[in-house]
Each structure stands twice: as structure tokens, then as C-alpha cells.
Design a protein around this motif. Structure first.
Motif, mmCIF file in Angstrom:
data_model
loop_
_atom_site.group_PDB
_atom_site.id
_atom_site.type_symbol
_atom_site.label_atom_id
_atom_site.label_comp_id
_atom_site.label_asym_id
_atom_site.label_seq_id
_atom_site.Cartn_x
_atom_site.Cartn_y
_atom_site.Cartn_z
ATOM 1 N N GLY A 427 -56.254 44.628 -114.644
ATOM 2 C CA GLY A 427 -56.347 42.850 -115.396
ATOM 3 C C GLY A 427 -55.459 41.900 -114.496
ATOM 4 N N SER A 428 -54.161 42.047 -113.765
ATOM 5 C CA SER A 428 -53.255 41.326 -113.789
ATOM 6 C C SER A 428 -52.960 41.365 -112.807
ATOM 7 C CB SER A 428 -52.146 41.087 -115.048
ATOM 8 O OG SER A 428 -50.827 40.984 -114.481
ATOM 9 N N HIS A 429 -52.040 39.869 -111.741
ATOM 10 C CA HIS A 429 -52.118 39.991 -110.640
ATOM 11 C C HIS A 429 -50.592 39.858 -110.766
ATOM 12 C CE1 HIS A 429 -55.287 38.127 -109.993
ATOM 13 N NE2 HIS A 429 -55.985 38.315 -108.129
ATOM 14 N N LEU A 430 -49.502 39.593 -112.456
ATOM 15 C CA LEU A 430 -48.220 39.763 -112.213
ATOM 16 C C LEU A 430 -47.863 40.782 -113.344
ATOM 17 C CD1 LEU A 430 -48.675 36.482 -113.017
ATOM 18 C CD2 LEU A 430 -48.384 36.834 -111.132
ATOM 19 N N ALA A 431 -48.377 42.402 -113.747
ATOM 20 C CA ALA A 431 -47.971 42.723 -114.004
ATOM 21 C C ALA A 431 -49.057 43.714 -113.856
ATOM 22 C CB ALA A 431 -47.329 42.656 -115.460
ATOM 23 N N LEU A 432 -48.031 45.242 -114.668
ATOM 24 C CA LEU A 432 -49.062 46.332 -114.147
ATOM 25 C C LEU A 432 -49.269 47.704 -115.801
ATOM 26 C CD1 LEU A 432 -48.083 48.053 -110.941
ATOM 27 C CD2 LEU A 432 -50.044 46.543 -111.366
ATOM 28 N N ALA A 433 -49.908 47.923 -116.304
ATOM 29 C CA ALA A 433 -50.657 48.869 -117.131
ATOM 30 C C ALA A 433 -49.675 48.825 -117.244
ATOM 31 C CB ALA A 433 -51.518 49.735 -117.568
ATOM 32 N N GLY A 434 -48.520 48.865 -118.698
ATOM 33 C CA GLY A 434 -47.545 49.822 -119.904
ATOM 34 C C GLY A 434 -46.255 48.302 -119.336
ATOM 35 N N ARG A 745 -54.933 31.515 -114.762
ATOM 36 C CA ARG A 745 -55.853 30.381 -113.507
ATOM 37 C C ARG A 745 -55.630 31.008 -112.115
ATOM 38 N NH1 ARG A 745 -55.830 25.182 -115.093
ATOM 39 N NH2 ARG A 745 -55.313 25.238 -117.593
ATOM 40 N N ILE A 746 -55.094 32.583 -111.741
ATOM 41 C CA ILE A 746 -55.251 32.635 -110.243
ATOM 42 C C ILE A 746 -56.035 34.008 -110.355
ATOM 43 C CG2 ILE A 746 -53.916 34.956 -108.998
ATOM 44 C CD1 ILE A 746 -50.969 33.909 -110.089
ATOM 45 N N GLY A 751 -58.457 34.088 -105.187
ATOM 46 C CA GLY A 751 -57.388 33.723 -103.970
ATOM 47 C C GLY A 751 -57.688 35.243 -103.742
ATOM 48 N N SER A 752 -57.440 35.869 -104.699
ATOM 49 C CA SER A 752 -57.163 37.751 -104.271
ATOM 50 C C SER A 752 -57.584 38.468 -105.661
ATOM 51 C CB SER A 752 -55.280 37.647 -103.999
ATOM 52 O OG SER A 752 -54.620 37.821 -105.760
ATOM 53 N N ILE A 753 -58.049 39.174 -105.342
ATOM 54 C CA ILE A 753 -58.738 40.515 -106.186
ATOM 55 C C ILE A 753 -58.105 41.739 -106.685
ATOM 56 C CG2 ILE A 753 -60.903 41.364 -106.908
ATOM 57 C CD1 ILE A 753 -62.464 39.055 -105.045
ATOM 58 N N PRO A 754 -57.348 42.067 -107.895
ATOM 59 C CA PRO A 754 -56.693 43.014 -107.821
ATOM 60 C C PRO A 754 -57.977 44.638 -107.936
ATOM 61 C CG PRO A 754 -55.689 42.070 -109.030
ATOM 62 C CD PRO A 754 -56.926 40.977 -108.454
ATOM 63 N N LEU A 755 -57.485 45.319 -107.170
ATOM 64 C CA LEU A 755 -58.556 46.343 -107.289
ATOM 65 C C LEU A 755 -57.938 47.762 -107.633
ATOM 66 C CD1 LEU A 755 -59.676 45.504 -103.546
ATOM 67 C CD2 LEU A 755 -60.898 45.267 -105.746
ATOM 68 N N TYR A 756 -56.838 47.991 -107.891
ATOM 69 C CA TYR A 756 -56.587 49.387 -108.347
ATOM 70 C C TYR A 756 -55.061 49.680 -107.450
ATOM 71 C CZ TYR A 756 -57.359 51.354 -103.381
ATOM 72 O OH TYR A 756 -56.749 50.910 -102.009
ATOM 73 N N GLN A 757 -54.500 49.997 -108.793
ATOM 74 C CA GLN A 757 -53.066 50.345 -109.272
ATOM 75 C C GLN A 757 -52.754 51.801 -107.859
ATOM 76 O OE1 GLN A 757 -50.564 50.797 -112.471
ATOM 77 N NE2 GLN A 757 -49.757 51.024 -111.232
ATOM 78 N N ARG A 758 -51.926 52.261 -106.741
ATOM 79 C CA ARG A 758 -51.729 52.782 -105.950
ATOM 80 C C ARG A 758 -51.567 53.877 -106.058
ATOM 81 N NH1 ARG A 758 -50.852 51.746 -101.115
ATOM 82 N NH2 ARG A 758 -48.629 53.114 -100.424
ATOM 83 N N PRO A 759 -52.392 55.342 -105.535
ATOM 84 C CA PRO A 759 -51.754 56.385 -106.719
ATOM 85 C C PRO A 759 -50.312 56.301 -105.697
ATOM 86 C CG PRO A 759 -52.907 56.821 -104.738
ATOM 87 C CD PRO A 759 -52.570 55.103 -104.403
ATOM 88 N N GLN A 760 -49.080 57.799 -106.723
ATOM 89 C CA GLN A 760 -48.016 57.569 -106.156
ATOM 90 C C GLN A 760 -47.468 58.992 -106.243
ATOM 91 O OE1 GLN A 760 -44.608 57.290 -108.030
ATOM 92 N NE2 GLN A 760 -43.494 56.406 -105.873
ATOM 93 N N LEU A 761 -47.831 59.715 -104.089
ATOM 94 C CA LEU A 761 -48.148 61.345 -104.586
ATOM 95 C C LEU A 761 -47.077 61.850 -103.668
ATOM 96 C CD1 LEU A 761 -51.605 61.521 -102.771
ATOM 97 C CD2 LEU A 761 -50.783 62.484 -105.585
ATOM 98 N N VAL A 762 -46.567 62.480 -104.342
ATOM 99 C CA VAL A 762 -44.758 62.964 -103.389
ATOM 100 C C VAL A 762 -44.844 65.198 -103.818
ATOM 101 C CG1 VAL A 762 -42.735 63.331 -103.813
ATOM 102 C CG2 VAL A 762 -44.055 61.306 -104.912
ATOM 103 N N ALA A 763 -44.839 64.403 -102.392
ATOM 104 C CA ALA A 763 -44.149 66.483 -101.860
ATOM 105 C C ALA A 763 -42.946 67.091 -102.324
ATOM 106 C CB ALA A 763 -45.097 67.267 -101.181
#
Length: 799
Positions: A427-434, A745-746, A751-763
Motif C-alpha cells: 500500500g506504499s511506495h516508501l515502506a513495506l508492511a511491518g 501524492r505519489i 507514475g508507478s504502481i506497486p504490485l507485490y513484494q518480491r518472494p525470497q527463496l533460498v536453498a
């Protein structure tokens, strides 16, 4: 569409204050990934949005074995060891985190926390007449050459990064230009930093901290620190960079005063992401970020192991031998031992080849069962960028229509839900959930609404039949019409000449020659993967969803005429037989010839020009640029979904797939696109780090734009003011509120539309602890290691 020949934005910064290196976090392929501080400003606020937990197999130090070597995959060897240079990358940051002081590290919620190995305390002790920060250093903190860490190192770094001496080739120096002076405190362990004007994000400074031997002169800063570090001060030290072998070796630091590193050494191995599944199967890696396909293969190996199936049995169940049936095997055996010697030899060779594939798969699955997949969400989000410099997207109503046409929840679920990760769109361009600065401001733009999107387009003048309407003031028989007629006549002539060169191929032959391609030019209508439904026309009497169609692009002249002729069989345009003429193809513009594979349903008949959306004689079409690399499949799948969503409101989309190396440099940064998908990392200090990304572009004397890192080229004076106010207040809550106002205001500027937080997959190896998917947190390198035999703490969740 992108206007070929129009002035392109320049990414040079307009002042030292704003030269913040905030690189793209990578695409799915991670070719463009660069690590930057992730997190939020300090505070204890939380947000209701779902947050993915860390998954790094935590274990107490007394349950971690002493010794051992960890082989950790990186994308490439570092081109520089100086994190403040423009070509610093993720490997640079990883090395710096292990061998250099970080005055602040980030916790699991991305909040800056003092690292007690370097600091006893740091606080603002004066605000009037000027802000003064007092750092009290750990009295045991020393560089690897034995010298104490102290004020001379702070002074050298400030002078190098302040922007006052242009001999230093710096790329990231925001905040340092606000410092007025640095001086010794009451003793050598105290450093007083006085600011010329208030700076809210002062905790972002001096991390990493380099020794004065590096920062003390332009030569050592620019060149000396690219390949070696004269002194370090971390749990590890830089032992060797083997460029021929592709390894960087970090060894335990014997002078380290903190808790001793559990590992003897840490080896960073350059392994491309596409090769990591094979490297894991070969047992040459212990820890590696992987893509979804590799994660699924490891999970399958684990399920086989739990079910008691070995690799050979797995190969027959779902590997190369899965297609074999008893009847096929019997027939193959009979042919291999039959009287037809030539046929028998052919079958024996095929059987041998198939058996070798089965053996390789079996061996790989046995090896992969020794790993686990650790998953969380990266401190980065993927966005749809809308280039507002020129063309239809220069109108904010069209940008908002694009945004209102997109179902962000559907896109997030398509990427994250299959992985079992929270799928709420940012819901934000400037911070992530949490993070403390996080607030959902997307209401400033609004949710998906097809009706509202169409209304915005109509208000902007994009209406059914608009492609046939002449601009106001255009007279019959005008010079423009005459030139257009001459152009069409020339195109028709060149098309016929091209067909002759191709041997007069028939449409049927062209259809047979069509092959699927991962790169090229698509004019997208209903020829998209997934749902295919008849497309009703758009208009007063046809209120259904609009559809695009395969039709010539306005810049198709750059494409190969021969390949365009092959695509003609798929062309169901507006009835015109005109085709773009062949011209010299520009490099890195995408390869023509990305057609539907054989067997793909033919596109539905498109609405004619009388019902297609247009304005002043031009059809509404946007150029959507995507990377074509093997690691970008997920990104392209998201792109396919977006194209279908835009079709529903009547926006036609021309999709061009280009090489990963070209995607960002030649298209996003240069402004040669209308729509693009790429990712930004979050920041612990958004008032500082996010400002150049959303700063209003300024015109340069040559007619181009100075865009800093605002590649959407959309900004406002008010957004800039809010960032400046947030960076200049020492009231943390006020700073967070100003950041949230800037974000709203952004959103509204679209000008940009956040879609999803990227998944982090680590083996990770099953016995590796305190390592994996860290999420927002900073790794604690000295705690990484392997479980002691018999220890259950840190046991993995096998997936």
C-alpha cells in the motif's frame, strides 16, 4: 507509445544532496539486483498488513559447530569493493557487511539498531542552535592493522562523500553534505558530528564505515578500494579474490573483539541464477537464492525422500523415465534386438541417451534432497512503471486509467499464493508492511474499476472511433494527408519487394514457419496466454470490454521486413494491408518474430477502427517492455495478466521483449518505454533514499530531462517539499507522517504502481543454521554455521 527521437531523460543528479545510489532490486532474473539498506525509520508502530516471518533456521550459538566453510552463491564477482561507487553491487554490499563496521544494523522489522560491537551509544545531544550527534565507540573496536576506529575515519568519510571535492567519484552521499564539522569528543572514543541543518536520517550515515586509508584521498577512493581493502574491521576479513575461479574468500578475523565467527571461512561463488539448481545438485553450494522452478524441484526431492523413493524411482515417477510405459519399453527392447541392424542401432543409441538422462536426474534428485527451501518476502517490491514524459501517459488521466484497470490483488496472489507467502499488495511506495513508516495510501488512486478507467480515458479524449477522426483544424487534402498517402504507397511497394525476396511464401507456409520466440514485438489483442474469450466492441452500442488486435506498430519500421512478413498470417488489423517498411534495426530494440506457438488459438476478430479507442486520428497503444532472460518467466507471466487487464478497458498494448542486459540500461533508464516492470528495494530511511526516485524531473539546457532515478518521469513540487521536510525534522513521528503524505501524492500522480513484494527463496543445506531468508533483517555473519551433531535446535521445515 514511446516517441522515437523525443528527448530522453538523463539520469545525472542535479546536486550532491540527491546523488543517492538506489539501484534496482532486481527483476525476477535478478540481473539488475543491487543490495541497498532495507527497512524503516526507528519506532515501534506496526501495521495490520500481513508480514512474512524470517526463515533462517535460528539457533543459539552454543548449538552451532565451530569451523567449516560456507559456499554462498552470488550473481557475480564485485567490480569494486567501494560501496559508495556507482558500479557497486550486491556482492560489494555482502562483503562490506562481513568485513567493515556497520554502526546500525536492521532488525526483523527493518528498524535501525545500534551494533554494540562498534557503538556503545549514539544520540542527538543538541538541537539548538544546530543538531549535534555524539557517537561513543566500543573501546575494543580496532582495524585489522591494530589502529583504533575513531574520529579520523569519520572525518575522512565525510570529506570524501560530502560532494565538495569533485575528484572523488561518488555515487551515494546523501546526508553527508549536511554535515558542518566532525571533531573529537572528550576522548578518542567519542566523535561529535555537527550538522549545518537538521537531518532526520542521521542514523543512515557511516554505514559501512571505511578506514581513512581508503577515504583519505581521491586515488585510494577511486581506484585503490576497487580490488582490495587496506584495512577491515569485521568478524571476517578479505583473504582473496580469485577472478579466474570466480570466488571471493573471507576468513575469520583474528583481531575481532566481538563473538568469534563460527565459520572458518566464507566463500562467495559467482554462479548465475539459471545454473544454481545444477550447482546445488553437484554439491558445490551450501546457500543460494533460487527461482521458483529450482525451489519446486528441491521440494519434490524432499517429498520423494520422505516417501522412501530414491532418485532412480523418482526419475521413473516424474523425471525423464516418466513417459515410458511397459508397452513402450517392450517395443523399444524388441526394436533394439531386432533383425533390422540400422533400426536397432538407432534405438540402442536413443535408449542409451535416455538412460543417461535418467541417471543424471536420479543423481540430482538424491543430492537435492539434502537441501531445504527457506522462504520469506524480500525487502523490495515489484512495480509497474508508467513513463509520463511523452505520449498518452503524459496525461495523468490516462495513467490513472491504467492504474484503475489493474487488479493488484490478483497479480500479487498469482506470484505469492502458490509459495504460501502473504499476498497483500503493498500500500506504499516508501515502506513495506511491518515497517514503522508503512501506511496504505493506495486509496489516493483507488482500486481496480473498469468503468472508472473507461471514464478517465473518455475524459482524456480517447474514445471509440477516435483513430479515424482528424485533429481539429486539419483540412481535406492537407500536406499531412498527402505525405501520409505517399508513405503508405512506399510501404506497400517495399512490402511487395520483401515478399519477392522471401520467395512468394503463401499464408499457409508462413503459418507453418511460425515458431514460438521469447523475444520480439507483440501488438497484443486477445492472443494472450490464459483466458481467451470473444471480445465485444467498444462504443455506445457495444458497451462490452474492449480488445486489442495484432496490428502493425508505429515503430515497426525498425523491425526486419522478412520477419514481419512471416507475422502477416497473424495480422487481423483494421483492414489496411499496409505494412511497415524495412529499415536498419536498432540494437537492443527487441527481436521481431515472437509469435504464438503452433496450436495456439487464433486471435478473435478485433473491432474495426470505428470502435477502437483513439484520439485525433491515433489509436491508443502503449509500448510494454519486458526482459526476455531465462530467470524472468514470472515477470513475463505478470506482464501477460496486465495486458489482458488493459485490454478490458480498451488499451492496446505492444509488448517488446529485450535482453536482460539491455532492459534497464537501454529502455528503463533512457525512457524508451511506456510501461515496464521492475523492482525497487525498500529503505530504512525513505526521506533520504526515496527522494531521487520520485523527485520532479527538471529540464536541462539541451532540452532533455534531469530525472535522477525517477524513471517514470512523473513528479510534483509538493512531493519534493514533503521529502525535504521529512528529512529536516528531528521529530520521528512528524517525519513518518510527512513520508506518508508524500506517498499519498505519489499514488495520486500514478507514475508507478506497486504490485507485490518480491518472494525470497533460498536453498540451504539442511544442517545450516542462522542463514536463509532474512527478510528485512541484516545478516549476523558471525552466527552463521552448521549444527552440532545431534542438535535439534534450528531444525528445518522441509517443504
Amino acid at each position: 507509445m514511446s516517441q522515437i527521437g523525443a528527448p530522453r531523460g538523463r539520469t545525472c543528479s542535479r546536486s550532491p544532496r540527491s546523488r543517492t545510489l538506489r539501484s534496482v532490486a532486481t527483476l525476477t532474473s535478478a540481473v539488475l539486483a543491487v543490495t541497498v539498506l532495507a527497512g524503516c525509520s526507528s519506532g515501534d508502530e506496526t501495521d495490520e498488513a500481513a508480514v512474512a516471518a524470517q526463515d533462517n533456521a535460528p539457533a543459539a550459538r552454543d548449538r552451532v559447530a565451530d569451523g567449516g566453510t560456507l559456499r554462498w552463491a552470488v550473481d557475480a564477482l564485485p567490480t569494486t569493493l567501494n560501496a559508495f561507487q556507482a558500479d557497486a553491487d550486491g556482492t560489494t554490499s555482502r562483503i562490506a557487511g562481513a568485513v567493515l563496521p556497520s554502526l546500525y544494523t536492521l532488525d526483523e522489522r527493518g528498524r535501525p539498531r545500534i551494533d554494540p560491537d562498534y557503538l556503545e551509544s549514539a544520540q542527538v545531544i543538541e538541537t539548538e542552535p544546530k543538531q549535534v550527534v555524539l557517537y561513543k565507540l566500543n573501546q575494543q573496536a580496532v582495524w585489522s592493522d591494530g589502529r583504533e576506529i575513531g574520529a579520523p575515519d569519520f572525518v575522512a568519510q565525510w570529506r570524501a562523500l560530502s560532494g565538495r571535492d569533485t575528484a572523488y567519484w561518488t555515487a551515494r552521499n546523501s546526508g553527508y553534505e549536511r554535515i558542518e564539522k566532525i571533531e573529537r569528543g572528550k576522548n578518542d572514543l567519542e566523535v561529535r558530528v555537527t550538522f549545518a541543518k537538521p537531518y532526520a536520517d542521521w542514523q543512515s550515515l557511516f554505514t559501512p564505515l571505511y578506514p581513512k586509508q581508503v577515504m583519505g584521498s581521491p586515488n585510494t577512493f577511486n581506484d585503490g578500494a576497487r580490488t582490495t581493502l587496506k584495512a577491515t574491521a569485521g568478524p571476517f576479513l578479505l583473504k582473496e579474490i580469485d577472478r579466474k575461479g570466480g570466488d571471493v574468500t573471507l576468513a575469520r578475523n583474528p583481531r575481532w573483539w566481538g563473538q568469534q565467527a563460527k565459520l572458518d571461512s566464507l566463500v562467495l561463488k559467482a554462479v548465475p541464477r539459471a545454473d544454481r539448481a545444477d550447482a546445488l545438485a553437484a554439491g558445490s553450494l551450501d546457500l543460494a537464492e533460487i527461482d521458483r522452478s529450482a525451489a519446486e524441484r528441491i521440494s519434490l526431492a524432499l517429498r520423494d525422500a520422505r516417501a522412501g523413493r530414491n532418485g532412480a524411482q523418482a526419475a521413473l515417477a516424474h523425471g525423464p523415465g516418466a513417459a515410458s510405459t511397459p508397452s513402450k519399453a517392450l517395443r523399444s527392447w524388441a526394436l533394439a534386438h531386432g533383425s533390422d541392424d540400422e533400426k536397432a542401432a538407432e534405438v540402442k543409441a536413443a535408449r542409451k541417451k535416455n538412460q543417461e538422462a535418467i541417471d543424471r536426474y536420479a543423481s540430482a534428485q538424491n543430492a537435492l534432497a539434502k537441501y531445504v527451501v527457506r522462504k520469506s518476502l524480500e525487502p523490495a517490491y515489484t512495480q509497474l512503471s508508467l513513463n509520463g514524459e511523452s505520449g498518452p501517459l503524459a496525461d495523468e488521466r490516462v495513467r490513472r486509467a491504467v492504474a484503475r484497470a489493474i487488479n493488484r490483488q490478483e497479480l500479487a496472489e498469482s506470484v505469492l499464493k502458490p509459495l504460501g507467502l502473504p499476498a497483500k499488495p503493498p500500500g506504499s511506495h516508501l515502506a513495506l508492511a511491518g515497517q514503522a513508516a508503512y501506511a496504505d495510501s493506495s486509496d489516493a488512486l483507488g482500486d481496480q474499476d473498469t468503468k472508472e478507467a473507461r471514464a478517465l480515458l473518455a475524459d482524456a479524449g480517447w474514445v471509440p472511433g477516435g483513430a479515424l477522426r482528424k485533429p481539429a483544424g486539419t483540412k481535406a487534402g492537407s500536406e499531412a494527408e498527402r505525405k501520409e498517402a505517399e508513405k503508405k504507397e512506399k510501404e506497400e511497394s517495399e512490402k511487395k519487394e520483401s515478399e519477392k525476396k522471401d520467395g512468394g511464401s503463401t499464408d499457409a507456409k508462413k503459418r507453418n514457419d511460425d515458431t514460438a520466440s521469447d523475444e520480439g514485438l507483440y501488438i497484443v489483442g486477445d492472443d494472450k496466454p490464459g483466458d481467451r474469450r470473444a471480445a465485444p466492441a467498444i462504443g455506445a452500442n457495444n458497451p462490452g470490454n474492449g480488445t486489442g488486435t495484432l496490428a502493425p506498430a508505429s515503430d515497426a519500421a525498425r523491425q526486419s521486413a522478412a520477419l514481419l512478413a512471416r507475422a502477416e498470417a497473424l495480422d487481423t488489423g483494421t483492414g489496411s494491408s499496409a505494412r511497415a517498411a524495412q529499415s536498419a534495426a536498432k540494437p537492443d530494440q527487441g527481436v521481431a518474430g515472437a509469435y504464438a506457438p503452433r496450436g495456439t488459438a487464433a486471435p478473435v476478430t478485433a473491432p474495426d477502427a470505428a470502435t477502437a479507442l483513439g484520439k485525433d486520428g491515433k489509436a491508443l497503444s502503449l509500448r510494454f517492455v519486458l526482459p526476455s532472460g531465462p530467470g524472468s518467466e514470472s515477470l513475463r507471466a505478470v506482464g501477460d495478466r496486465i495486458v489482458r487487464m488493459l485490454d478490458a478497458v480498451g488499451i492496446r498494448t505492444e509488448v517488446t521483449k529485450v535482453s536482460d542486459d539491455s532492459f534497464f540500461k537501454d529502455h528503463v533508464a533512457s525512457g524508451d518505454y511506456d510501461l515496464a516492470l521492475y523492482s525497487w528495494p525498500a529503505s530504512a530511511f525513505p526521506a533520504t533514499d526515496a527522494r531521487p526516485i520520485f523527485a520532479k524531473p527538471e529540464p536541462a539546457s539541451d532540452g532533455s530531462l534531469l530525472v535522477e532515478q525517477n524513471y517514470s518521469r512523473v513528479g510534483t513540487d509538493r512531493i519534493d517539499q514533503l521529502f525535504d521536510q521529512a528529512a529536516g525534522t528531528l521529530d520521528e513521528e512528524e517525519a513518518r507522517e510527512l513520508v506518508r503524505q508524500a506517498d499519498a501524492r505519489i499514488w495520486a500522480a500514478a507514475g508507478s504502481i506497486p504490485l507485490y513484494q518480491r518472494p525470497q527463496l533460498v536453498a540451504a543445506r539442511a544442517d545450516l543454521v542462522n542463514a536463509g531468508a532474512w527478510g528485512l533483517a541484516t545478516p549476523r555473519y558471525q552466527d552463521i554455521g552448521f549444527k552440532k551433531p545431534g542438535s535439534s535446535n534450528g531444525a528445518e521445515r522441509n517443504r
